[in-house]
Design a protein around this motif. Structure first.
Motif, PDB file in Angstrom:
ATOM      1  N   CYS A  36       0.835  -1.198   0.000  1.00  0.00           N
ATOM      2  CA  CYS A  36       0.000   0.000   0.000  1.00  0.00           C
ATOM      3  C   CYS A  36       0.873   1.252   0.000  1.00  0.00           C
ATOM      4  O   CYS A  36       0.569   2.230  -0.693  1.00  0.00           O
ATOM      5  CB  CYS A  36      -0.918   0.029   1.212  1.00  0.00           C
ATOM      6  N   LEU A  37       1.945   1.212   0.785  1.00  0.00           N
ATOM      7  CA  LEU A  37       2.824   2.381   0.849  1.00  0.00           C
ATOM      8  C   LEU A  37       3.512   2.621  -0.488  1.00  0.00           C
ATOM      9  O   LEU A  37       3.700   3.765  -0.903  1.00  0.00           O
ATOM     10  CB  LEU A  37       3.864   2.212   1.960  1.00  0.00           C
ATOM     11  N   VAL A  39       2.243   1.898  -3.453  1.00  0.00           N
ATOM     12  CA  VAL A  39       1.234   2.518  -4.321  1.00  0.00           C
ATOM     13  C   VAL A  39       1.055   3.988  -3.927  1.00  0.00           C
ATOM     14  O   VAL A  39       0.993   4.875  -4.777  1.00  0.00           O
ATOM     15  CB  VAL A  39      -0.104   1.763  -4.226  1.00  0.00           C
ATOM     16  N   LEU A  40       1.015   4.218  -2.616  1.00  0.00           N
ATOM     17  CA  LEU A  40       0.848   5.593  -2.128  1.00  0.00           C
ATOM     18  C   LEU A  40       1.996   6.477  -2.620  1.00  0.00           C
ATOM     19  O   LEU A  40       1.783   7.617  -3.027  1.00  0.00           O
ATOM     20  CB  LEU A  40       0.803   5.596  -0.601  1.00  0.00           C
ATOM     21  N   PHE A  41       3.200   5.911  -2.607  1.00  0.00           N
ATOM     22  CA  PHE A  41       4.357   6.671  -3.079  1.00  0.00           C
ATOM     23  C   PHE A  41       4.180   7.074  -4.543  1.00  0.00           C
ATOM     24  O   PHE A  41       4.380   8.235  -4.908  1.00  0.00           O
ATOM     25  CB  PHE A  41       5.638   5.837  -2.909  1.00  0.00           C
ATOM     26  N   VAL A  43       1.428   7.392  -6.191  1.00  0.00           N
ATOM     27  CA  VAL A  43       0.327   8.352  -6.345  1.00  0.00           C
ATOM     28  C   VAL A  43       0.773   9.747  -5.926  1.00  0.00           C
ATOM     29  O   VAL A  43       0.465  10.738  -6.599  1.00  0.00           O
ATOM     30  CB  VAL A  43      -0.900   7.890  -5.518  1.00  0.00           C
ATOM     31  N   LEU A  44       1.515   9.810  -4.820  1.00  0.00           N
ATOM     32  CA  LEU A  44       1.854  11.126  -4.268  1.00  0.00           C
ATOM     33  C   LEU A  44       3.069  11.769  -4.925  1.00  0.00           C
ATOM     34  O   LEU A  44       3.234  12.984  -4.877  1.00  0.00           O
ATOM     35  CB  LEU A  44       2.098  11.011  -2.761  1.00  0.00           C
ATOM     36  N   PHE A  45       3.934  10.950  -5.538  1.00  0.00           N
ATOM     37  CA  PHE A  45       5.196  11.474  -6.053  1.00  0.00           C
ATOM     38  C   PHE A  45       5.029  12.710  -6.964  1.00  0.00           C
ATOM     39  O   PHE A  45       5.645  13.751  -6.711  1.00  0.00           O
ATOM     40  CB  PHE A  45       5.966  10.360  -6.776  1.00  0.00           C
ATOM     41  N   PRO A  46       4.180  12.639  -8.003  1.00  0.00           N
ATOM     42  CA  PRO A  46       4.037  13.820  -8.867  1.00  0.00           C
ATOM     43  C   PRO A  46       3.457  15.018  -8.123  1.00  0.00           C
ATOM     44  O   PRO A  46       3.820  16.165  -8.402  1.00  0.00           O
ATOM     45  CB  PRO A  46       3.049  13.356  -9.945  1.00  0.00           C
TER      46      PRO A  46
ATOM     47  N   PHE B 131      -5.838   7.377  -2.732  1.00  0.00           N
ATOM     48  CA  PHE B 131      -5.691   6.785  -4.060  1.00  0.00           C
ATOM     49  C   PHE B 131      -6.641   7.400  -5.080  1.00  0.00           C
ATOM     50  O   PHE B 131      -6.528   7.134  -6.272  1.00  0.00           O
ATOM     51  CB  PHE B 131      -5.894   5.264  -3.998  1.00  0.00           C
ATOM     52  N   TRP B 215      -0.982   6.068 -14.135  1.00  0.00           N
ATOM     53  CA  TRP B 215      -1.157   6.850 -12.905  1.00  0.00           C
ATOM     54  C   TRP B 215      -2.544   7.480 -12.869  1.00  0.00           C
ATOM     55  O   TRP B 215      -3.224   7.483 -11.855  1.00  0.00           O
ATOM     56  CB  TRP B 215      -0.081   7.940 -12.853  1.00  0.00           C
TER      57      TRP B 215
END
Lengths: 314, 343
Positions: A36-37, A39-41, A43-46, B131, B215
């Motif tokens: 999960c982390l 995936v979270l990374f 998602v949040l990176f951009p 998400f 994404w």
């Protein structure tokens, strides 16, 4: 039930670390959290990247590396963008007002006109219903870009001369862009709203009909109040489409700086020969994206709950 | 005896309900006739002419010449005097772009929905809320931001790769990858060209845009899949367990069986949206290198906005209509096969 399977599930529950039923064990929970982390990374990176860029000082044209809070973090970029985002002499406020005019105008008109047509398609019987529905579906199929040329040529030939608005070429105006957007948005609104009205049970209307309600009364007193969520969602999707509209605005409004919108300014900032500092671009992108994102969060439940309600064609 | 009716009353239908229906339709009908139907009809007429920028100057008063099917033939046979125009390549690439994206969205969307559906997972609500973020950002912003991230000199992707490479002792100079402009294609066999056919090799820009659209696209798939997963009655799993079904059998016969009817219509909807996705191709690769990532929508935009060949652009739009019509008909078939559907 065979004996071995019973004993197997008993042995499994003894190893709490790996337990499959009920609560997962520690190791399993840890593995899931890692996934999960990750995936979270992604998602949040951009998002973190853009926020971080927007904090760069103005004299730094390009970032120096990957940071969350850059050295000398400042809000200068936001201040500059709000004053004047591009080399064109137009402020952020004016760009926003132009985008708002287009977004609000087109979505209100499309939903307002669309809801009565949607009611007719959903509830009333008339000759030519099928043919008209297929015509609307056919128009819906075409992406907005495919109507760019005829609308450009036709609106270009219209000279407007109105007492309040003055004299102008309809093509080179926000009004013309608005008309071009409604051309695609109205069929979308009709189709979307009809899809929702079809799901409203007819019991109430039948009861009202027994009590002698007319078609108009049924529409105004029963259907409209029930359709409020769909009207809100359709209006919102139309608003977003207008807010970020690019094909018509970029083709129609060339040169006419005072009518430029946020999307056009964004295009000017990232254009091939642009050397805009990335902090300005990022601050602008954030200011551009945040208002619709907040509203999206609020209405998101309605949008995804009924996927008969799709996105606006782009 | 049935009273005779005029053609007008027959056309307009009879009885109160029909007449009232037309009253409800009049505003939409008027607006659409003028700004939707008439322009589309005009577009068909334009597609048979050589209309260009010069014909728009009303003072000159020039009328375009009728050229018959020339525009259509020029487009279909790729005979336009435009750099890098190859119609067949655009159509094949466009279809491939949509298929590749939707397949990835679907698999990732379902996989992450399953991950978040595991019983007893901590912070589930937090993850679900985070998400959804890519969905709420307008695509034009996503495209421009990712174009920035894939920049060869200062882009975030290269910086990230360089940071990871440092652990392995690699020099940061290795990671000056020109994601959006590199001409050589990294994987040759993926979409092979044939002799005499167009150059179909997929440039690096394709993979960069695929990553971007992944994404952008999986979260909504995940939302749909989550909805379907939550609609599965628990008793089914318990009953299957009692009957001795293995977890794999349960997954295949219960989970997937419930996911399929929800995911297929959504995948078709996603296919059409991705097929017409303008912003990534326009803002990230600019259709390049050498037009190899051009889509039908971006080419249509260029014909109108850059080349200003209005007659050709009109013909292109009409051809696009038929391609989309074919896709819609196939899609409708597929949807009908999976669930009831009424017009």
């Amino acid at each position: 039930m065979s004996a071995p399977s019973v004993s197997r599930s008993q042995t499994r529950s003894r190893f709490a670390l790996w337990s499959r039923r009920g609560q997962p064990g520690l190791v399993r929970q840890f593995g899931l959290q890692l996934l999960c982390l990750f995936v979270l990374f992604t998602v949040l990176f951009p998002i973190v990247w853009v926020v971080s860029l927007s904090l760069d000082p103005l004299n730094r044209s390009r970032p120096e590396g990957l940071t969350i809070i850059p050295d000398g973090a400042t809000l200068e970029a936001y201040a500059q963008v709000i004053r004047q985002p591009t080399n064109n002499a137009i402020s952020f406020l004016d760009l926003t007002l132009n985008s708002l005019k287009i977004a609000l105008g087109t979505s209100l008109i499309s939903v307002g006109i669309g809801v009565s047509a949607a009611y007719a398609f959903s509830r009333l019987n008339f000759r030519g219903r099928q043919v008209l529905m297929i015509a609307i579906l056919g128009v819906l199929m075409l992406p907005a870009v495919a109507t760019l040329v005829p609308l450009f040529v036709l609106l270009n030939s219209v000279k407007v001369d109105l007492p309040l608005l003055g004299q102008f070429n309809l093509r080179q105006s926000l009004l013309g862009v608005g008309l071009a957007i409604v051309s695609g948005l109205l069929p979308f609104a009709i189709w979307n709203l009809k899809g929702y009205l079809d799901t409203i049970p007819r019991d109430l209307e039948e009861a009202a009909a027994v009590d002698g309600a007319s078609v108009n009364q049924t529409f105004l007193k029963i259907i409209l109040p029930l359709a409020v969520p769909a009207i809100a969602v359709t209006g919102f999707l139309g608003f977003i489409a207008g807010w970020t509209e690019f094909y018509f605005t970029s083709t129609f409004l060339s040169g006419n700086i005072t009518d430029h919108t946020l999307a056009l300014a964004l295009n000017a900032m990232v254009g091939q020969f642009s050397n805009t500092p990335w902090s300005l671009f990022s601050a602008f992108a954030i200011l551009f994206a945040v208002p619709p994102a907040i509203v999206y969060f609020i209405v998101q439940k309605w949008i995804t709950s009924g996927l008969a309600i799709g996105g606006v064609k782009g | 005896m049935v009273p005779k009716r005029s053609w007008l009353s027959r056309l307009l239908g009879s009885g109160r309900s029909s007449r009232i229906a037309y009253l409800y339709l009049v505003p939409a009908f008027l607006v659409m006739s003028i700004i939707t139907i008439y322009p589309l009809a005009f577009q068909v007429w334009m597609s048979f002419t050589d209309m260009q920028l010069i014909h728009l100057n009303l003072r000159l008063g020039l009328t375009p010449d009728f050229v018959g099917l020339k525009n259509y033939i020029d487009v279909l046979a790729s005979q336009l005097a435009i750099p890098n125009f190859n119609f067949l390549r655009i159509v094949i690439y466009n279809l491939w772009w949509a298929v590749a994206n939707v397949a990835i969205h679907l698999v990732l969307g379902v996989a992450i929905a399953l991950l978040l559906n595991v019983k007893g997972l901590k912070f589930r609500k937090f993850y679900r809320a985070m998400f959804i973020l890519p969905v709420v950002i307008p695509p034009i912003i996503v495209a421009t931001v990712w174009a920035n991230m894939f920049d060869a000199q200062n882009g975030a992707i290269n910086l990230l790769l360089a940071a990871m490479g440092r652990f392995l002792g690699m020099s940061p100079e290795v990671f000056r990858i020109d994601w959006l402009r590199q001409v050589a294609s990294p994987i040759d066999w993926l979409l092979p060209s044939w002799n005499g056919g167009p150059n179909l090799s997929l440039p690096l820009a394709f993979y960069a845009m695929l990553a971007t659209n992944t994404w952008l696209g999986w979260p909504l798939n995940s939302v749909v899949a989550t909805g379907a997963l939550q609609s599965i009655p628990h008793e089914l799993y318990e009953a299957a367990e009692m009957d001795g079904a293995t977890p794999r059998q349960q997954f295949r016969h219960i989970t997937l069986a419930y996911l399929r009817p929800a995911m297929i219509p959504y995948a078709i909807y996603g296919f059409v949206i991705t097929f017409n996705l303008f912003f990534l191709s326009f803002f990230m690769s600019g259709g390049g290198p050498a037009g190899r990532t051009e889509l039908l929508v971006t080419q249509a935009y260029r014909l109108a906005n850059e080349q200003r060949l209005y007659g050709v652009a009109a013909a292109f739009a009409v051809i696009m209509f038929f391609i989309l019509l074919a896709i819609t008909l196939v899609a409708n078939r597929l949807t009908k096969a999976t669930q009831s559907y009424s017009l």
